[in-house]
Design an enzyme around this catalytic site. Structure first.
Site, PDB file in Angstrom:
ATOM      1  N   HIS A  95      -0.212 -53.476  42.768  1.00 48.77           N
ATOM      2  CA  HIS A  95       0.034 -51.663  42.231  1.00 48.77           C
ATOM      3  C   HIS A  95      -1.093 -50.411  42.756  1.00 48.77           C
ATOM      4  O   HIS A  95      -1.995 -51.193  43.358  1.00 48.77           O
ATOM      5  CB  HIS A  95       0.078 -51.302  40.410  1.00 48.77           C
ATOM      6  CG  HIS A  95      -1.362 -52.175  40.100  1.00 48.77           C
ATOM      7  ND1 HIS A  95      -1.457 -53.146  39.683  1.00 48.77           N
ATOM      8  CD2 HIS A  95      -1.402 -51.548  39.164  1.00 48.77           C
ATOM      9  CE1 HIS A  95      -2.250 -53.271  38.938  1.00 48.77           C
ATOM     10  NE2 HIS A  95      -2.846 -51.880  38.500  1.00 48.77           N
TER      11      HIS A  95
ATOM     12  N   HIS B  86      -6.985 -46.070  40.941  1.00 47.19           N
ATOM     13  CA  HIS B  86      -7.208 -47.028  41.322  1.00 47.19           C
ATOM     14  C   HIS B  86      -6.025 -48.310  41.757  1.00 47.19           C
ATOM     15  O   HIS B  86      -4.992 -47.344  41.857  1.00 47.19           O
ATOM     16  CB  HIS B  86      -7.911 -48.235  39.960  1.00 47.19           C
ATOM     17  CG  HIS B  86      -6.540 -48.668  39.081  1.00 47.19           C
ATOM     18  ND1 HIS B  86      -5.665 -48.063  38.098  1.00 47.19           N
ATOM     19  CD2 HIS B  86      -6.354 -49.961  39.292  1.00 47.19           C
ATOM     20  CE1 HIS B  86      -5.147 -48.497  37.211  1.00 47.19           C
ATOM     21  NE2 HIS B  86      -4.853 -49.386  38.688  1.00 47.19           N
TER      22      HIS B  86
ATOM     23  N   GLN C 174       2.034 -47.989  39.131  1.00 44.94           N
ATOM     24  CA  GLN C 174       1.317 -47.892  37.567  1.00 44.94           C
ATOM     25  C   GLN C 174       0.926 -46.652  37.497  1.00 44.94           C
ATOM     26  O   GLN C 174       0.096 -45.885  37.790  1.00 44.94           O
ATOM     27  CB  GLN C 174       0.404 -48.809  37.607  1.00 44.94           C
ATOM     28  CG  GLN C 174      -0.362 -49.125  35.964  1.00 44.94           C
ATOM     29  CD  GLN C 174      -1.425 -50.096  35.785  1.00 44.94           C
ATOM     30  OE1 GLN C 174      -2.398 -50.269  36.503  1.00 44.94           O
ATOM     31  NE2 GLN C 174      -1.153 -51.448  35.004  1.00 44.94           N
TER      32      GLN C 174
ATOM     33  N   GLU D 259       1.149 -47.840  29.912  1.00 46.00           N
ATOM     34  CA  GLU D 259       1.696 -47.267  30.899  1.00 46.00           C
ATOM     35  C   GLU D 259       3.050 -48.667  31.440  1.00 46.00           C
ATOM     36  O   GLU D 259       3.177 -48.988  30.752  1.00 46.00           O
ATOM     37  CB  GLU D 259      -0.029 -48.542  31.797  1.00 46.00           C
ATOM     38  CG  GLU D 259      -0.155 -50.059  31.361  1.00 46.00           C
ATOM     39  CD  GLU D 259       0.995 -50.878  31.731  1.00 46.00           C
ATOM     40  OE1 GLU D 259       1.585 -50.654  33.012  1.00 46.00           O
ATOM     41  OE2 GLU D 259       0.460 -52.130  31.436  1.00 46.00           O
TER      42      GLU D 259
ATOM     43  N   GLU E 254      -9.093 -52.871  41.280  1.00 44.62           N
ATOM     44  CA  GLU E 254      -8.591 -54.174  40.517  1.00 44.62           C
ATOM     45  C   GLU E 254      -8.103 -55.459  41.065  1.00 44.62           C
ATOM     46  O   GLU E 254      -7.327 -55.253  42.040  1.00 44.62           O
ATOM     47  CB  GLU E 254      -7.304 -53.275  39.649  1.00 44.62           C
ATOM     48  CG  GLU E 254      -6.991 -54.566  38.689  1.00 44.62           C
ATOM     49  CD  GLU E 254      -5.577 -53.631  37.784  1.00 44.62           C
ATOM     50  OE1 GLU E 254      -5.551 -52.581  38.436  1.00 44.62           O
ATOM     51  OE2 GLU E 254      -5.161 -54.387  37.248  1.00 44.62           O
TER      52      GLU E 254
HETATM   53  C1  V0V Z   1     -15.173 -43.106  38.116  1.00 43.96           C
HETATM   54  N1  V0V Z   1     -15.361 -43.211  39.251  1.00 43.96           N
HETATM   55  C2  V0V Z   1     -14.582 -43.690  39.637  1.00 43.96           C
HETATM   56  C3  V0V Z   1     -13.400 -43.353  38.921  1.00 43.96           C
HETATM   57  N2  V0V Z   1     -13.528 -43.253  37.408  1.00 43.96           N
HETATM   58  N3  V0V Z   1     -14.613 -43.888  40.991  1.00 43.96           N
HETATM   59  C4  V0V Z   1     -12.887 -43.935  41.549  1.00 43.96           C
HETATM   60  N4  V0V Z   1     -12.162 -43.886  41.250  1.00 43.96           N
HETATM   61  C5  V0V Z   1     -11.856 -44.216  40.002  1.00 43.96           C
HETATM   62  N5  V0V Z   1     -10.961 -44.528  39.570  1.00 43.96           N
HETATM   63  C6  V0V Z   1     -16.799 -42.785  39.244  1.00 43.96           C
HETATM   64  C7  V0V Z   1     -17.211 -41.367  38.756  1.00 43.96           C
HETATM   65  O1  V0V Z   1     -16.619 -40.078  39.674  1.00 43.96           O
HETATM   66  C8  V0V Z   1     -18.707 -41.368  38.479  1.00 43.96           C
HETATM   67  O2  V0V Z   1     -18.949 -41.180  39.459  1.00 43.96           O
HETATM   68  C9  V0V Z   1     -18.504 -42.431  38.215  1.00 43.96           C
HETATM   69  O3  V0V Z   1     -17.421 -43.735  38.838  1.00 43.96           O
HETATM   70  C10 V0V Z   1     -19.140 -42.921  36.308  1.00 43.96           C
HETATM   71  O4  V0V Z   1     -17.967 -42.517  35.976  1.00 43.96           O
HETATM   72  P1  V0V Z   1     -18.132 -41.635  34.518  1.00 43.96           P
HETATM   73  O5  V0V Z   1     -17.068 -40.799  34.439  1.00 43.96           O
HETATM   74  O6  V0V Z   1     -18.616 -42.387  33.380  1.00 43.96           O
HETATM   75  O7  V0V Z   1     -16.465 -43.005  34.420  1.00 43.96           O
HETATM   76  P2  V0V Z   1     -16.719 -44.256  33.248  1.00 43.96           P
HETATM   77  O8  V0V Z   1     -17.583 -44.115  32.086  1.00 43.96           O
HETATM   78  O9  V0V Z   1     -15.191 -44.503  32.937  1.00 43.96           O
HETATM   79  O10 V0V Z   1     -16.702 -45.394  34.055  1.00 43.96           O
HETATM   80  C11 V0V Z   1     -15.980 -45.988  35.754  1.00 43.96           C
HETATM   81  C12 V0V Z   1     -16.029 -47.080  35.480  1.00 43.96           C
HETATM   82  C13 V0V Z   1     -14.438 -47.292  34.001  1.00 43.96           C
HETATM   83  C14 V0V Z   1     -15.155 -47.381  36.563  1.00 43.96           C
HETATM   84  C15 V0V Z   1     -17.228 -47.987  35.040  1.00 43.96           C
HETATM   85  O11 V0V Z   1     -14.009 -45.915  34.896  1.00 43.96           O
HETATM   86  C16 V0V Z   1     -14.507 -48.489  33.906  1.00 43.96           C
HETATM   87  O12 V0V Z   1     -14.473 -49.300  33.445  1.00 43.96           O
HETATM   88  N6  V0V Z   1     -12.615 -48.806  34.555  1.00 43.96           N
HETATM   89  C17 V0V Z   1     -12.259 -50.325  34.237  1.00 43.96           C
HETATM   90  C18 V0V Z   1     -11.155 -49.999  33.110  1.00 43.96           C
HETATM   91  C19 V0V Z   1      -9.803 -49.130  33.141  1.00 43.96           C
HETATM   92  O13 V0V Z   1      -9.743 -47.987  34.685  1.00 43.96           O
HETATM   93  N7  V0V Z   1      -8.510 -49.125  32.948  1.00 43.96           N
HETATM   94  C20 V0V Z   1      -7.439 -48.359  33.027  1.00 43.96           C
HETATM   95  C21 V0V Z   1      -6.463 -48.818  34.455  1.00 43.96           C
HETATM   96  P3  V0V Z   1     -20.708 -40.156  39.722  1.00 43.96           P
HETATM   97  O14 V0V Z   1     -19.472 -38.951  39.492  1.00 43.96           O
HETATM   98  O15 V0V Z   1     -20.990 -40.197  38.987  1.00 43.96           O
HETATM   99  O16 V0V Z   1     -20.532 -40.230  41.547  1.00 43.96           O
HETATM  100  S1  V0V Z   1      -5.575 -50.452  33.089  1.00 43.96           S
HETATM  101  C22 V0V Z   1      -4.396 -51.620  34.459  1.00 43.96           C
HETATM  102  O17 V0V Z   1      -4.688 -50.891  35.006  1.00 43.96           O
HETATM  103  C23 V0V Z   1      -4.140 -52.178  33.586  1.00 43.96           C
HETATM  104  C24 V0V Z   1      -3.603 -52.639  32.352  1.00 43.96           C
HETATM  105  C25 V0V Z   1      -3.427 -53.339  34.831  1.00 43.96           C
HETATM  106  O18 V0V Z   1      -3.601 -52.595  35.606  1.00 43.96           O
HETATM  107  O19 V0V Z   1      -2.640 -54.246  33.776  1.00 43.96           O
HETATM  108 CO    CO Z   2      -3.779 -51.276  37.158  1.00 43.89          CO
END
Ligand code: V0V
Ligand code: CO
Length: 140
Positions: free
Chosen positions: A7, A83, A59, A43, A133
């Site tokens: 996705h 993502h 998604q 979602e 992911e």
């Molecule tokens: C943040 N950053 C990204 C980003 N989100 N870069 C690319 N794509 C993204 N989506 C960058 C951001 O610009 C910052 O860079 C740095 O990462 C730290 O970001 P932050 O603002 O401190 O944000 P945080 O605290 O949210 O940390 C980022 C991470 C976090 C990626 C670590 O979002 C995370 O753990 N994501 C994984 C879980 C998730 O996204 N769940 C939702 C989807 P600079 O500015 O410092 O350069 S759930 C899902 O998909 C499901 C359930 C499924 O598929 O089944």
């Molecule tokens: Co997802």
């Protein structure tokens, strides 16, 4: 390592509004709607196509609160691609191999994902700025 694009995750402010847009514009159909408290999202999965190793989806993601991954993303970057989710046969094995290559894992172990999948995220900073992911679909 990758079987398919499972996705593309798209961040939005209003899930129902975006579902209506994708349905009316592209003729896609919602096959699942879930709230995932651990991931901080509401979602929906919209079916795009079937392939030899499974289906692919769009998604749509709405944050449950501003202080969540998708909430922070929307505040910083606005709506758009959040993502890419790749299908893998064994998410635990894929994590082990990627970690050995020095890729930072956000999830050391699989989490609960949409439609019963086991999922894990890789850090975008180690994947050229793309939040990545891994998705292991449930046994059927
Ligand atoms: C943040 N950053 C990204 C980003 N989100 N870069 C690319 N794509 C993204 N989506 C960058 C951001 O610009 C910052 O860079 C740095 O990462 C730290 O970001 P932050 O603002 O401190 O944000 P945080 O605290 O949210 O940390 C980022 C991470 C976090 C990626 C670590 O979002 C995370 O753990 N994501 C994984 C879980 C998730 O996204 N769940 C939702 C989807 P600079 O500015 O410092 O350069 S759930 C899902 O998909 C499901 C359930 C499924 O598929 O089944
Ligand atoms: Co997802």
């Amino acid at each position: 390592m990758f079987l398919r694009i499972d996705h593309v995750g798209i961040a939005c402010h209003d899930l129902e509004e975006k579902i209506a847009f994708y349905e009316s514009t592209f003729g896609l159909t919602v096959v699942s709607r879930e709230v995932n408290e651990e991931q901080g999202v509401r979602e929906a999965m919209l079916h795009v196509a079937d392939g030899p190793s499974g289906a692919s989806y769009v998604q749509l993601l709405e944050p449950l609160h501003p202080d969540t991954p998708v909430g922070r993303f929307l505040a910083k970057r606005g709506e758009g691609v959040h993502h890419i989710g790749y299908g893998v046969a064994d998410v635990t094995e894929a994590l082990r191999r990627l970690s050995a290559q020095g890729i930072r894992l956000i999830d050391e172990r699989p989490r609960h994902g949409s439609m019963g999948a086991a999922i894990a995220f890789l850090h975008p900073k180690d994947v050229g700025g793309v939040l990545t992911e891994l998705v292991q679909a449930p046994e059927r």
